[in-house]
Design an enzyme around this catalytic site. Structure first.
Site, PDB file in Angstrom:
ATOM      1  N   PHE A 266     -14.937  19.643  -0.710  1.00 34.65           N
ATOM      2  CA  PHE A 266     -14.231  18.408  -0.328  1.00 34.65           C
ATOM      3  C   PHE A 266     -15.146  17.183  -0.464  1.00 34.65           C
ATOM      4  O   PHE A 266     -14.719  16.120  -0.911  1.00 34.65           O
ATOM      5  CB  PHE A 266     -13.756  18.459   1.131  1.00 34.65           C
ATOM      6  CG  PHE A 266     -12.808  19.578   1.476  1.00 34.65           C
ATOM      7  CD1 PHE A 266     -12.118  20.274   0.481  1.00 34.65           C
ATOM      8  CD2 PHE A 266     -12.587  19.924   2.809  1.00 34.65           C
ATOM      9  CE1 PHE A 266     -11.241  21.314   0.817  1.00 34.65           C
ATOM     10  CE2 PHE A 266     -11.705  20.947   3.146  1.00 34.65           C
ATOM     11  CZ  PHE A 266     -11.045  21.649   2.161  1.00 34.65           C
TER      12      PHE A 266
ATOM     13  N   ASN B 184     -17.816  15.662   7.058  1.00 33.33           N
ATOM     14  CA  ASN B 184     -17.269  16.785   6.294  1.00 33.33           C
ATOM     15  C   ASN B 184     -18.165  18.026   6.333  1.00 33.33           C
ATOM     16  O   ASN B 184     -17.675  19.145   6.282  1.00 33.33           O
ATOM     17  CB  ASN B 184     -17.076  16.321   4.842  1.00 33.33           C
ATOM     18  CG  ASN B 184     -16.847  17.470   3.902  1.00 33.33           C
ATOM     19  OD1 ASN B 184     -15.783  18.073   3.887  1.00 33.33           O
ATOM     20  ND2 ASN B 184     -17.857  17.806   3.088  1.00 33.33           N
TER      21      ASN B 184
ATOM     22  N   ARG C  68     -27.961  19.359   1.987  1.00 28.46           N
ATOM     23  CA  ARG C  68     -29.295  19.966   1.939  1.00 28.46           C
ATOM     24  C   ARG C  68     -29.754  20.257   0.524  1.00 28.46           C
ATOM     25  O   ARG C  68     -30.934  20.264   0.233  1.00 28.46           O
ATOM     26  CB  ARG C  68     -29.297  21.295   2.735  1.00 28.46           C
ATOM     27  CG  ARG C  68     -29.128  21.107   4.225  1.00 28.46           C
ATOM     28  CD  ARG C  68     -28.800  22.429   4.888  1.00 28.46           C
ATOM     29  NE  ARG C  68     -27.569  22.982   4.344  1.00 28.46           N
ATOM     30  CZ  ARG C  68     -27.050  24.143   4.678  1.00 28.46           C
ATOM     31  NH1 ARG C  68     -27.664  24.904   5.568  1.00 28.46           N
ATOM     32  NH2 ARG C  68     -25.916  24.551   4.125  1.00 28.46           N
TER      33      ARG C  68
ATOM     34  N   TYR D  27     -15.552  29.790  14.725  1.00 25.48           N
ATOM     35  CA  TYR D  27     -15.262  28.770  13.710  1.00 25.48           C
ATOM     36  C   TYR D  27     -14.060  27.919  14.154  1.00 25.48           C
ATOM     37  O   TYR D  27     -14.134  26.686  14.178  1.00 25.48           O
ATOM     38  CB  TYR D  27     -14.967  29.411  12.348  1.00 25.48           C
ATOM     39  CG  TYR D  27     -14.545  28.370  11.330  1.00 25.48           C
ATOM     40  CD1 TYR D  27     -15.446  27.410  10.879  1.00 25.48           C
ATOM     41  CD2 TYR D  27     -13.236  28.309  10.858  1.00 25.48           C
ATOM     42  CE1 TYR D  27     -15.059  26.418   9.979  1.00 25.48           C
ATOM     43  CE2 TYR D  27     -12.841  27.323   9.958  1.00 25.48           C
ATOM     44  CZ  TYR D  27     -13.760  26.385   9.523  1.00 25.48           C
ATOM     45  OH  TYR D  27     -13.374  25.398   8.650  1.00 25.48           O
TER      46      TYR D  27
ATOM     47  N   THR E 107     -22.399  17.987  -1.568  1.00 27.74           N
ATOM     48  CA  THR E 107     -22.926  18.785  -2.680  1.00 27.74           C
ATOM     49  C   THR E 107     -21.890  19.725  -3.287  1.00 27.74           C
ATOM     50  O   THR E 107     -22.131  20.312  -4.338  1.00 27.74           O
ATOM     51  CB  THR E 107     -24.143  19.623  -2.215  1.00 27.74           C
ATOM     52  OG1 THR E 107     -23.746  20.360  -1.047  1.00 27.74           O
ATOM     53  CG2 THR E 107     -25.334  18.745  -1.891  1.00 27.74           C
TER      54      THR E 107
ATOM     55  N   PHE F 104     -16.431  27.359   0.305  1.00 29.45           N
ATOM     56  CA  PHE F 104     -16.258  27.757   1.708  1.00 29.45           C
ATOM     57  C   PHE F 104     -16.330  29.280   1.908  1.00 29.45           C
ATOM     58  O   PHE F 104     -17.063  29.778   2.768  1.00 29.45           O
ATOM     59  CB  PHE F 104     -14.919  27.192   2.207  1.00 29.45           C
ATOM     60  CG  PHE F 104     -14.558  27.530   3.612  1.00 29.45           C
ATOM     61  CD1 PHE F 104     -15.056  26.794   4.674  1.00 29.45           C
ATOM     62  CD2 PHE F 104     -13.691  28.584   3.892  1.00 29.45           C
ATOM     63  CE1 PHE F 104     -14.709  27.097   5.985  1.00 29.45           C
ATOM     64  CE2 PHE F 104     -13.336  28.886   5.199  1.00 29.45           C
ATOM     65  CZ  PHE F 104     -13.843  28.144   6.243  1.00 29.45           C
TER      66      PHE F 104
HETATM   67  P1  NDP Z   1     -18.175  23.899   0.797  1.00 30.47           P
HETATM   68  O1  NDP Z   1     -18.958  25.080   1.221  1.00 30.47           O
HETATM   69  O2  NDP Z   1     -17.802  23.750  -0.629  1.00 30.47           O
HETATM   70  O3  NDP Z   1     -18.911  22.549   1.267  1.00 30.47           O
HETATM   71  C1  NDP Z   1     -19.574  22.463   2.493  1.00 30.47           C
HETATM   72  C2  NDP Z   1     -20.515  21.274   2.468  1.00 30.47           C
HETATM   73  O4  NDP Z   1     -21.128  21.174   3.756  1.00 30.47           O
HETATM   74  C3  NDP Z   1     -21.613  21.404   1.426  1.00 30.47           C
HETATM   75  O5  NDP Z   1     -21.793  20.187   0.770  1.00 30.47           O
HETATM   76  C4  NDP Z   1     -22.837  21.733   2.265  1.00 30.47           C
HETATM   77  O6  NDP Z   1     -23.999  21.161   1.670  1.00 30.47           O
HETATM   78  C5  NDP Z   1     -22.518  21.021   3.566  1.00 30.47           C
HETATM   79  N1  NDP Z   1     -23.283  21.576   4.685  1.00 30.47           N
HETATM   80  C6  NDP Z   1     -23.161  22.791   5.246  1.00 30.47           C
HETATM   81  N2  NDP Z   1     -24.091  22.948   6.210  1.00 30.47           N
HETATM   82  C7  NDP Z   1     -24.818  21.799   6.235  1.00 30.47           C
HETATM   83  C8  NDP Z   1     -25.935  21.338   6.986  1.00 30.47           C
HETATM   84  N3  NDP Z   1     -26.497  22.107   7.941  1.00 30.47           N
HETATM   85  N4  NDP Z   1     -26.419  20.106   6.755  1.00 30.47           N
HETATM   86  C9  NDP Z   1     -25.869  19.323   5.798  1.00 30.47           C
HETATM   87  N5  NDP Z   1     -24.812  19.686   5.058  1.00 30.47           N
HETATM   88  C10 NDP Z   1     -24.302  20.921   5.268  1.00 30.47           C
HETATM   89  O7  NDP Z   1     -16.862  23.948   1.704  1.00 30.47           O
HETATM   90  P2  NDP Z   1     -15.663  22.889   1.943  1.00 30.47           P
HETATM   91  O8  NDP Z   1     -15.737  21.756   1.038  1.00 30.47           O
HETATM   92  O9  NDP Z   1     -14.434  23.708   1.964  1.00 30.47           O
HETATM   93  O10 NDP Z   1     -15.982  22.468   3.443  1.00 30.47           O
HETATM   94  C11 NDP Z   1     -16.043  21.132   3.871  1.00 30.47           C
HETATM   95  C12 NDP Z   1     -15.484  21.039   5.279  1.00 30.47           C
HETATM   96  O11 NDP Z   1     -14.118  21.412   5.258  1.00 30.47           O
HETATM   97  C13 NDP Z   1     -16.142  21.988   6.283  1.00 30.47           C
HETATM   98  O12 NDP Z   1     -16.294  21.292   7.497  1.00 30.47           O
HETATM   99  C14 NDP Z   1     -15.120  23.105   6.437  1.00 30.47           C
HETATM  100  O13 NDP Z   1     -15.204  23.728   7.678  1.00 30.47           O
HETATM  101  C15 NDP Z   1     -13.841  22.342   6.278  1.00 30.47           C
HETATM  102  N6  NDP Z   1     -12.647  23.093   5.905  1.00 30.47           N
HETATM  103  C16 NDP Z   1     -12.617  23.874   4.784  1.00 30.47           C
HETATM  104  C17 NDP Z   1     -11.442  24.536   4.439  1.00 30.47           C
HETATM  105  C18 NDP Z   1     -11.357  25.449   3.280  1.00 30.47           C
HETATM  106  O14 NDP Z   1     -10.468  26.343   3.263  1.00 30.47           O
HETATM  107  N7  NDP Z   1     -12.177  25.305   2.271  1.00 30.47           N
HETATM  108  C19 NDP Z   1     -10.217  24.348   5.219  1.00 30.47           C
HETATM  109  C20 NDP Z   1     -10.378  23.537   6.391  1.00 30.47           C
HETATM  110  C21 NDP Z   1     -11.533  22.915   6.692  1.00 30.47           C
HETATM  111  P3  NDP Z   1     -25.429  21.883   1.542  1.00 30.47           P
HETATM  112  O15 NDP Z   1     -25.195  23.359   1.489  1.00 30.47           O
HETATM  113  O16 NDP Z   1     -25.985  21.320   0.273  1.00 30.47           O
HETATM  114  O17 NDP Z   1     -26.179  21.433   2.729  1.00 30.47           O
HETATM  115  C1  8X3 Z   2     -10.747  26.808   6.806  1.00 27.68           C
HETATM  116  C2  8X3 Z   2      -9.347  27.269   6.784  1.00 27.68           C
HETATM  117  O1  8X3 Z   2      -7.788  29.140   7.473  1.00 27.68           O
HETATM  118  O2  8X3 Z   2      -9.843  29.743   6.306  1.00 27.68           O
HETATM  119  O3  8X3 Z   2     -10.975  25.968   7.880  1.00 27.68           O
HETATM  120  O4  8X3 Z   2      -9.932  28.982   8.588  1.00 27.68           O
HETATM  121  S1  8X3 Z   2      -9.233  28.861   7.326  1.00 27.68           S
END
Ligand code: NDP
Ligand code: 8X3
Length: 251
Positions: A14, A83, A34, A149, A11, A186
């Protein structure tokens, strides 16, 4: 033959960028999350064969049923992108909210376990597939406030390695992408919807973009079948590792 990818958390961020890229490459998409409005809007926008699952990855029975009841044309999943995930809070462990810690464990660890466990048997049966997990630099390196985390992402890394050990002798690939600083929703989620605070995190620098991670996901899937990229750690140029921290008396 057209391939099928299941992307959890499509949604925003990434996951959404992956959906757009794989749609351009004419893959069939299974998109989960969700927020039903976002999923439906994205599905309408992408002109490819797609199926959406409005699903909370923490709900084991829902994940199980959704996978078991996929329409026939979506049952052969070639790539699973685990993801969906989140960080909540950035405070010290001694002040942390246990609810937030549990939510991170339930989503980043248990949700990822459920999706993997229910999709993997089909891959093993077909002797084909690729699991791409989204870990983090936070699973490799400590930082203040990273506590649970980072620990969940360390789980994701080791789980990825251990999956490879179990899948030795099959053609199934497992990769873990470990991104650093990337601008998505995020930080808005991490700071409970405080957009101003989230924006400050990315001001005056060029973070990774969601599209950068989608490019890496796609690149992983285009390797020759005998090649398994185990891990990809990626940071924006403006990010680096710090020195060891030392506390001196009186400081
Ligand atoms: P976003 O918040 O933009 O996206 C997170 C996604 O995860 C959303 O689509 C959300 O959908 C979904 N999500 C969260 N909780 C649930 C749940 N309980 N059930 C189903 N879906 C869920 O963040 P990112 O795109 O940045 O994050 C994607 C991944 O990348 C995560 O695992 C994050 O930890 C990781 N990551 C992010 C970094 C960053 O700096 N942005 C760096 C390293 C890793 P919805 O709310 O609609 O359910
Ligand atoms: C997300 C990257 O550095 O904010 O996983 O933890 S950081």
């Amino acid at each position: 033959m057209q391939k099928t990818i299941l992307i959890t958390g499509a949604t925003s961020g990434f996951g959404e960028a992956c959906a757009r890229l794989f749609a351009r490459e004419n893959w069939k998409l299974i998109l989960t999350g969700r927020r039903s409005d976002q999923l439906r809007k994205l599905q309408d926008e992408l002109a490819v064969d797609s199926h959406i699952l409005i699903q909370d990855v923490r709900d084991r029975e829902a994940v199980k049923n959704d996978i078991a009841n996929l329409p026939e044309s979506f049952q052969s999943i070639d790539v699973l992108v685990n993801n969906a995930g989140l960080a909540l809070g950035l405070g010290p462990a001694q002040e942390a909210d246990l609810e937030q810690w549990e939510t991170m464990v339930d989503t980043n660890i248990k949700g990822l376990m459920y999706c993997t466990r229910f999709i993997l048997p089909g891959m093993v049966q077909r002797n084909s597939g690729h699991i791409i997990n989204i870990g983090s630099v936070a699973g490799n390196w400590p930082y203040p406030g990273g506590n649970v985390y980072g620990a969940t992402k360390a789980f994701v890394k080791q789980f990825s390695h251990n999956l490879r050990a179990d899948l030795l002798g099959t053609n199934i690939r497992v990769s873990n992408i470990e991104p650093g600083f990337a601008e998505t929703e995020f930080s808005i989620v991490r700071f409970k919807g405080d957009k101003e605070k989230a924006d400050e995190i990315y001001s005056g620098l060029q973070p990774l973009r969601a599209e950068d991670i989608a490019d890496i996901v796609f690149w992983l899937t285009t390797q020759l079948p005998h090649v398994n990229i185990n891990r990809v750690e990626v940071m924006p140029v403006c990010q680096s590792c710090g020195p060891f921290a030392i506390h001196r008396e009186g400081e």
